[in-house]
Write an enzyme that holds these catalytic residues in place. Structure first.
Site, PDB file in Angstrom:
ATOM      1  N   GLY A  11       0.808  -1.218   0.000  1.00  0.00           N
ATOM      2  CA  GLY A  11       0.000   0.000   0.000  1.00  0.00           C
ATOM      3  C   GLY A  11       0.838   1.262   0.000  1.00  0.00           C
ATOM      4  O   GLY A  11       0.435   2.273   0.571  1.00  0.00           O
ATOM      5  N   HIS A  12       1.991   1.216  -0.685  1.00  0.00           N
ATOM      6  CA  HIS A  12       2.931   2.350  -0.597  1.00  0.00           C
ATOM      7  C   HIS A  12       2.441   3.616  -1.286  1.00  0.00           C
ATOM      8  O   HIS A  12       3.016   4.673  -1.109  1.00  0.00           O
ATOM      9  CB  HIS A  12       4.291   1.946  -1.186  1.00  0.00           C
ATOM     10  CG  HIS A  12       4.274   1.811  -2.673  1.00  0.00           C
ATOM     11  ND1 HIS A  12       3.604   0.800  -3.317  1.00  0.00           N
ATOM     12  CD2 HIS A  12       4.825   2.580  -3.649  1.00  0.00           C
ATOM     13  CE1 HIS A  12       3.749   0.949  -4.619  1.00  0.00           C
ATOM     14  NE2 HIS A  12       4.487   2.009  -4.846  1.00  0.00           N
ATOM     15  N   GLY A  14      -0.683   4.733  -0.891  1.00  0.00           N
ATOM     16  CA  GLY A  14      -1.734   5.315  -0.061  1.00  0.00           C
ATOM     17  C   GLY A  14      -1.150   6.323   0.920  1.00  0.00           C
ATOM     18  O   GLY A  14       0.071   6.490   1.013  1.00  0.00           O
ATOM     19  N   TYR A 137     -15.500  -3.257   7.340  1.00  0.00           N
ATOM     20  CA  TYR A 137     -14.068  -2.918   7.461  1.00  0.00           C
ATOM     21  C   TYR A 137     -13.528  -3.427   8.793  1.00  0.00           C
ATOM     22  O   TYR A 137     -12.449  -4.033   8.853  1.00  0.00           O
ATOM     23  CB  TYR A 137     -13.919  -1.389   7.373  1.00  0.00           C
ATOM     24  CG  TYR A 137     -12.504  -0.896   7.521  1.00  0.00           C
ATOM     25  CD1 TYR A 137     -11.670  -0.793   6.418  1.00  0.00           C
ATOM     26  CD2 TYR A 137     -11.999  -0.540   8.769  1.00  0.00           C
ATOM     27  CE1 TYR A 137     -10.364  -0.338   6.558  1.00  0.00           C
ATOM     28  CE2 TYR A 137     -10.695  -0.088   8.914  1.00  0.00           C
ATOM     29  CZ  TYR A 137      -9.895   0.007   7.802  1.00  0.00           C
ATOM     30  OH  TYR A 137      -8.598   0.445   7.941  1.00  0.00           O
ATOM     31  N   LYS A 141     -10.450  -6.182   9.550  1.00  0.00           N
ATOM     32  CA  LYS A 141      -9.242  -5.807  10.292  1.00  0.00           C
ATOM     33  C   LYS A 141      -9.078  -6.668  11.542  1.00  0.00           C
ATOM     34  O   LYS A 141      -7.952  -6.994  11.939  1.00  0.00           O
ATOM     35  CB  LYS A 141      -9.289  -4.315  10.653  1.00  0.00           C
ATOM     36  CG  LYS A 141      -9.089  -3.421   9.448  1.00  0.00           C
ATOM     37  CD  LYS A 141      -7.687  -3.602   8.872  1.00  0.00           C
ATOM     38  CE  LYS A 141      -7.412  -2.767   7.661  1.00  0.00           C
ATOM     39  NZ  LYS A 141      -6.066  -2.995   7.111  1.00  0.00           N
ATOM     40  N   PRO A 164      -4.363   2.693  14.545  1.00  0.00           N
ATOM     41  CA  PRO A 164      -4.372   4.149  14.651  1.00  0.00           C
ATOM     42  C   PRO A 164      -5.780   4.722  14.708  1.00  0.00           C
ATOM     43  O   PRO A 164      -6.716   4.161  14.146  1.00  0.00           O
ATOM     44  CB  PRO A 164      -3.659   4.603  13.379  1.00  0.00           C
ATOM     45  CG  PRO A 164      -3.744   3.471  12.430  1.00  0.00           C
ATOM     46  CD  PRO A 164      -4.022   2.224  13.194  1.00  0.00           C
ATOM     47  N   LEU A 167      -6.830   9.298  10.847  1.00  0.00           N
ATOM     48  CA  LEU A 167      -5.572   9.852  10.328  1.00  0.00           C
ATOM     49  C   LEU A 167      -5.823  10.944   9.303  1.00  0.00           C
ATOM     50  O   LEU A 167      -6.872  10.973   8.667  1.00  0.00           O
ATOM     51  CB  LEU A 167      -4.769   8.733   9.661  1.00  0.00           C
ATOM     52  CG  LEU A 167      -4.363   7.579  10.564  1.00  0.00           C
ATOM     53  CD1 LEU A 167      -3.866   6.409   9.719  1.00  0.00           C
ATOM     54  CD2 LEU A 167      -3.296   8.018  11.552  1.00  0.00           C
ATOM     55  N   ARG A 210     -14.141  12.989  18.053  1.00  0.00           N
ATOM     56  CA  ARG A 210     -13.120  12.222  17.326  1.00  0.00           C
ATOM     57  C   ARG A 210     -11.737  12.707  17.751  1.00  0.00           C
ATOM     58  O   ARG A 210     -11.571  13.812  18.259  1.00  0.00           O
ATOM     59  CB  ARG A 210     -13.260  12.406  15.813  1.00  0.00           C
ATOM     60  CG  ARG A 210     -14.515  11.829  15.188  1.00  0.00           C
ATOM     61  CD  ARG A 210     -14.493  10.315  15.151  1.00  0.00           C
ATOM     62  NE  ARG A 210     -15.659   9.778  14.447  1.00  0.00           N
ATOM     63  CZ  ARG A 210     -16.852   9.562  15.008  1.00  0.00           C
ATOM     64  NH1 ARG A 210     -17.046   9.844  16.269  1.00  0.00           N
ATOM     65  NH2 ARG A 210     -17.845   9.055  14.303  1.00  0.00           N
ATOM     66  N   ASP A 270     -24.216  10.272  12.039  1.00  0.00           N
ATOM     67  CA  ASP A 270     -23.210  10.761  12.985  1.00  0.00           C
ATOM     68  C   ASP A 270     -22.115   9.713  13.205  1.00  0.00           C
ATOM     69  O   ASP A 270     -21.005  10.046  13.598  1.00  0.00           O
ATOM     70  CB  ASP A 270     -23.861  11.031  14.353  1.00  0.00           C
ATOM     71  CG  ASP A 270     -24.274  12.491  14.513  1.00  0.00           C
ATOM     72  OD1 ASP A 270     -23.778  13.345  13.750  1.00  0.00           O
ATOM     73  OD2 ASP A 270     -25.093  12.757  15.410  1.00  0.00           O
TER      74      ASP A 270
HETATM   75  P1  GDP Z   1     -15.659   7.818  11.221  1.00  0.00           P
HETATM   76  O1  GDP Z   1     -14.756   8.598  12.138  1.00  0.00           O
HETATM   77  O2  GDP Z   1     -15.226   6.411  11.012  1.00  0.00           O
HETATM   78  O3  GDP Z   1     -17.110   7.890  11.661  1.00  0.00           O
HETATM   79  O4  GDP Z   1     -15.598   8.455   9.743  1.00  0.00           O
HETATM   80  P2  GDP Z   1     -15.382   9.921   9.135  1.00  0.00           P
HETATM   81  O5  GDP Z   1     -13.966  10.291   9.086  1.00  0.00           O
HETATM   82  O6  GDP Z   1     -16.130   9.924   7.829  1.00  0.00           O
HETATM   83  O7  GDP Z   1     -16.083  10.945  10.172  1.00  0.00           O
HETATM   84  C1  GDP Z   1     -17.436  10.923  10.292  1.00  0.00           C
HETATM   85  C2  GDP Z   1     -17.950  11.979  11.275  1.00  0.00           C
HETATM   86  O8  GDP Z   1     -17.800  13.295  10.727  1.00  0.00           O
HETATM   87  C3  GDP Z   1     -19.456  11.763  11.462  1.00  0.00           C
HETATM   88  O9  GDP Z   1     -19.850  12.206  12.744  1.00  0.00           O
HETATM   89  C4  GDP Z   1     -20.040  12.662  10.375  1.00  0.00           C
HETATM   90  O10 GDP Z   1     -21.399  13.003  10.649  1.00  0.00           O
HETATM   91  C5  GDP Z   1     -19.110  13.878  10.472  1.00  0.00           C
HETATM   92  N1  GDP Z   1     -19.045  14.680   9.239  1.00  0.00           N
HETATM   93  C6  GDP Z   1     -19.435  15.984   9.118  1.00  0.00           C
HETATM   94  N2  GDP Z   1     -19.295  16.409   7.874  1.00  0.00           N
HETATM   95  C7  GDP Z   1     -18.760  15.392   7.160  1.00  0.00           C
HETATM   96  C8  GDP Z   1     -18.377  15.265   5.793  1.00  0.00           C
HETATM   97  O11 GDP Z   1     -18.494  16.169   4.964  1.00  0.00           O
HETATM   98  N3  GDP Z   1     -17.846  14.045   5.426  1.00  0.00           N
HETATM   99  C9  GDP Z   1     -17.683  13.016   6.319  1.00  0.00           C
HETATM  100  N4  GDP Z   1     -17.124  11.871   5.921  1.00  0.00           N
HETATM  101  N5  GDP Z   1     -18.061  13.104   7.618  1.00  0.00           N
HETATM  102  C10 GDP Z   1     -18.601  14.294   8.028  1.00  0.00           C
END
Ligand code: GDP
Length: 317
Positions: A11-12, A14, A137, A141, A164, A167, A210, A270
């Protein structure tokens, strides 16, 4: 790991694999083996076996995966399970059969239950149900990390895993539909600024929490654990810095200099309410992150602009 070791990075191209290659180069590891997707299909067990037999790496870092944000995962759990399961089984089993001495398998903290205790310790694995939006996914994993664990027990191979948190960094995907939240926000705010839009549409309620880790910090963590004589089977790696999606949006808006307001679309998912990993294990072993979220965001916005100017940016849709 020795400087002369032959190191295969799966996966180099990515975001993670390319950061691992940069870190190996910085660290003076000059014998790195890579294959593009066109040269080696990791879904094909015979092709993977033949590759290992021909190249005989000493060490393998498995950073290849089909990845995506909440939109991509929730729309295609079947494909995320199928492809990531095959990649994990072929690369890890193939390595063991070919006598690869050491292997690091990379996953993500979405392997942990949806309602895991926070911050999430490694011991939360398989204690309750997974988050539905990325269950495919996560299952793949979990198979990969378990295969490493079984091979270590049964054959004495030093195969271990690193999980991780979310990221970001150079080479990320900026796909508006399938991308992860942080790069998607950068693109949305940057394009809104350029067009002079009054508002920017974001997903969900903004309340989920997050944690974000710059991919160069992860790459240093990979080298760090590969140099431990007897690493734990499973280690979390994160920044420890927790932020709500709403506060993240404000930070990204400021970093891009966008003046638009935010339009939250609560019909979009969400996902898991909170995802902060407990990194006390890896920290106790001596690793710590170096790049704060504010600094990482500044660098990543600059990087996104440079990738756009060079037309190398991965925009997808
Ligand atoms: P997760 O951390 O695995 O859930 O994945 P994501 O990196 O896609 O993050 C998702 C979180 O960000 C959720 O709470 C979404 O509702 C919020 N979010 C807000 N706006 C966006 C957007 O434009 N794209 C994505 N992917 N998530 C969003």
């Amino acid at each position: 790991m020795r400087k002369a070791d032959r190191i295969y990075v799966a996966g180099h191209r990515g975001m993670v694999g390319s950061a691992v290659c940069r870190a190996l180069e910085r660290g003076g590891y000059g014998n790195v083996v890579t294959r593009t997707h066109a040269e080696l299909d990791l879904l094909d067990p015979a092709a993977v076996r033949a590759f290992y037999a021909a190249e005989r790496p000493d060490v393998a870092v498995i950073a290849a995966a089909r990845v995506g944000g909440i939109g991509a995962n929730s729309a295609a759990n079947a494909r995320f399970l199928y492809e990531n399961e095959l990649i994990a089984l072929n690369t890890v089993w193939g390595a063991a059969e070919a006598g690869v001495r050491r292997l690091l398998f990379l996953g993500s903290t979405c392997i942990y239950p949806r309602l895991a205790p926070q911050p999430i310790p490694e011991s939360a694995l398989l204690t309750s149900a997974l988050e539905k939006t990325n269950e495919g996914y996560a299952l793949a994993k979990i198979s990969g990390l378990k295969l490493c664990e079984f091979l270590r027990r049964e054959r004495g191979l030093c195969y271990h895993s690193l999980m991780p948190t979310n990221l970001y960094g150079p080479g990320d995907s900026y796909d508006l539909v399938g991308g992860h939240v942080l790069p998607t926000m950068i693109r949305k705010f940057e394009e809104a600024r350029q067009r002079g839009d009054a508002s920017v549409p974001l997903w969900g309620t903004g309340t989920p929490l997050r944690e974000f880790l710059h991919v160069d910090d992860l790459a240093e963590a990979c080298l760090f654990v590969l140099n431990l004589a007897d690493p734990p089977d499973l280690l979390n790696v994160g920044s420890g810095e927790e932020v709500s999606i709403r506060d993240l949006a404000e930070k990204v808006r400021a970093a891009t200099g966008c003046l638009a307001t935010i339009d939250w679309d609560a019909t979009k998912p969400d996902g898991t309410p909170r995802k902060l990993c407990d990194t006390s294990r890896i920290r106790a072993l001596g690793w710590a992150p170096r790049i704060s979220l504010d600094e990482g965001l500044r660098r990543t916005v600059a990087c996104y602009r440079a990738e756009c100017a060079a037309e190398t940016v991965r925009l997808g849709r």
